[in-house]
Design a protein around this motif. Structure first.
Motif, short mmCIF file in Angstrom:
data_model
loop_
_atom_site.label_atom_id
_atom_site.label_comp_id
_atom_site.label_asym_id
_atom_site.label_seq_id
_atom_site.Cartn_x
_atom_site.Cartn_y
_atom_site.Cartn_z
N SER A 28 0.82 -1.21 0.00
CA SER A 28 0.00 0.00 0.00
C SER A 28 0.86 1.26 0.00
N PRO A 29 0.33 2.33 -0.61
CA PRO A 29 1.05 3.60 -0.56
C PRO A 29 0.95 4.23 0.83
N ARG A 30 1.71 5.26 1.05
CA ARG A 30 1.67 6.00 2.31
C ARG A 30 0.23 6.44 2.58
N ASP A 31 -0.23 6.29 3.83
CA ASP A 31 -1.63 6.61 4.15
C ASP A 31 -1.81 8.08 4.54
N GLU A 32 -3.01 8.42 4.94
CA GLU A 32 -3.35 9.81 5.27
C GLU A 32 -2.59 10.34 6.49
N TYR A 33 -1.98 9.45 7.27
CA TYR A 33 -1.19 9.87 8.43
C TYR A 33 0.31 9.93 8.11
N GLY A 34 0.64 9.61 6.85
CA GLY A 34 2.04 9.61 6.43
C GLY A 34 2.77 8.33 6.74
N VAL A 35 2.03 7.24 7.01
CA VAL A 35 2.63 5.97 7.40
C VAL A 35 2.78 5.05 6.18
N LEU A 36 3.97 4.45 6.07
CA LEU A 36 4.28 3.50 5.00
C LEU A 36 4.85 2.23 5.62
N HIS A 37 4.32 1.08 5.22
CA HIS A 37 4.86 -0.21 5.70
C HIS A 37 6.16 -0.50 4.97
N GLU A 38 7.23 -0.66 5.72
CA GLU A 38 8.50 -1.09 5.12
C GLU A 38 8.62 -2.60 5.15
N ASN A 39 8.11 -3.22 6.21
CA ASN A 39 8.14 -4.67 6.32
C ASN A 39 7.12 -5.10 7.37
N ILE A 40 6.60 -6.30 7.20
CA ILE A 40 5.67 -6.87 8.17
C ILE A 40 6.17 -8.27 8.49
N LEU A 41 6.36 -8.55 9.76
CA LEU A 41 6.81 -9.86 10.22
C LEU A 41 5.69 -10.44 11.07
N TYR A 42 5.47 -11.75 10.95
CA TYR A 42 4.35 -12.32 11.70
C TYR A 42 4.63 -13.76 12.08
N ASN A 43 3.89 -14.22 13.09
CA ASN A 43 3.92 -15.60 13.52
C ASN A 43 2.48 -15.98 13.84
N GLU A 44 1.84 -16.69 12.93
CA GLU A 44 0.44 -17.05 13.10
C GLU A 44 0.23 -17.90 14.35
N LYS A 45 1.13 -18.85 14.59
CA LYS A 45 1.00 -19.76 15.73
C LYS A 45 0.98 -19.00 17.06
N GLU A 46 1.81 -17.97 17.16
CA GLU A 46 1.89 -17.18 18.40
C GLU A 46 0.99 -15.95 18.39
N ASN A 47 0.25 -15.75 17.28
CA ASN A 47 -0.66 -14.61 17.16
C ASN A 47 0.08 -13.28 17.35
N LYS A 48 1.25 -13.16 16.72
CA LYS A 48 2.06 -11.95 16.84
C LYS A 48 2.33 -11.35 15.47
N LEU A 49 2.25 -10.03 15.44
CA LEU A 49 2.51 -9.27 14.22
C LEU A 49 3.43 -8.12 14.58
N PHE A 50 4.45 -7.91 13.76
CA PHE A 50 5.40 -6.81 13.97
C PHE A 50 5.43 -5.99 12.69
N CYS A 51 5.26 -4.69 12.82
CA CYS A 51 5.29 -3.80 11.66
C CYS A 51 6.51 -2.89 11.75
N LEU A 52 7.28 -2.84 10.66
CA LEU A 52 8.34 -1.85 10.54
C LEU A 52 7.78 -0.77 9.63
N LEU A 53 7.63 0.41 10.19
CA LEU A 53 6.95 1.49 9.50
C LEU A 53 7.84 2.71 9.33
N ASP A 54 7.59 3.45 8.27
CA ASP A 54 8.19 4.75 8.05
C ASP A 54 7.07 5.75 8.33
N ALA A 55 7.25 6.61 9.32
CA ALA A 55 6.15 7.49 9.75
C ALA A 55 6.70 8.79 10.31
N PRO A 56 5.88 9.83 10.30
CA PRO A 56 6.35 11.12 10.83
C PRO A 56 6.58 11.10 12.35
#
Length: 78
Positions: free
Chosen positions: A24-52
């Protein structure tokens, strides 16, 4: 922009949704996803974001009904 890493439950997101968010492109808050890491088994999500700022990261997640466990400013080597 500044880099932020956050963590929250993965519940409610599937892999296809995460891939769409990643592309996705940068959103209305200026946030851009650089990477998303996840573990479905542990129900964990980590977002590396570029944001103001941390508030933009929080608002970005709130629009999807997500409350982050934590948000921290980070530096990267790349």
């Amino acid at each position: 922009m500044t880099k932020f890493l956050d963590s929250h439950p993965m519940k409610g997101f599937d892999v296809d949704t995460l891939k769409k968010a990643q592309d996705s492109p940068r959103d209305e808050y200026g946030v851009l996803h650089e990477n998303i890491l996840y573990n479905e088994k542990e129900n964990k999500l980590f977002c590396l974001l570029d944001a103001p700022d941390r508030d933009a990261v929080d608002k970005h997640h709130q629009k999807f009904g997500v409350k982050c466990d934590w948000i921290t400013e980070v530096n990267t080597t790349a």
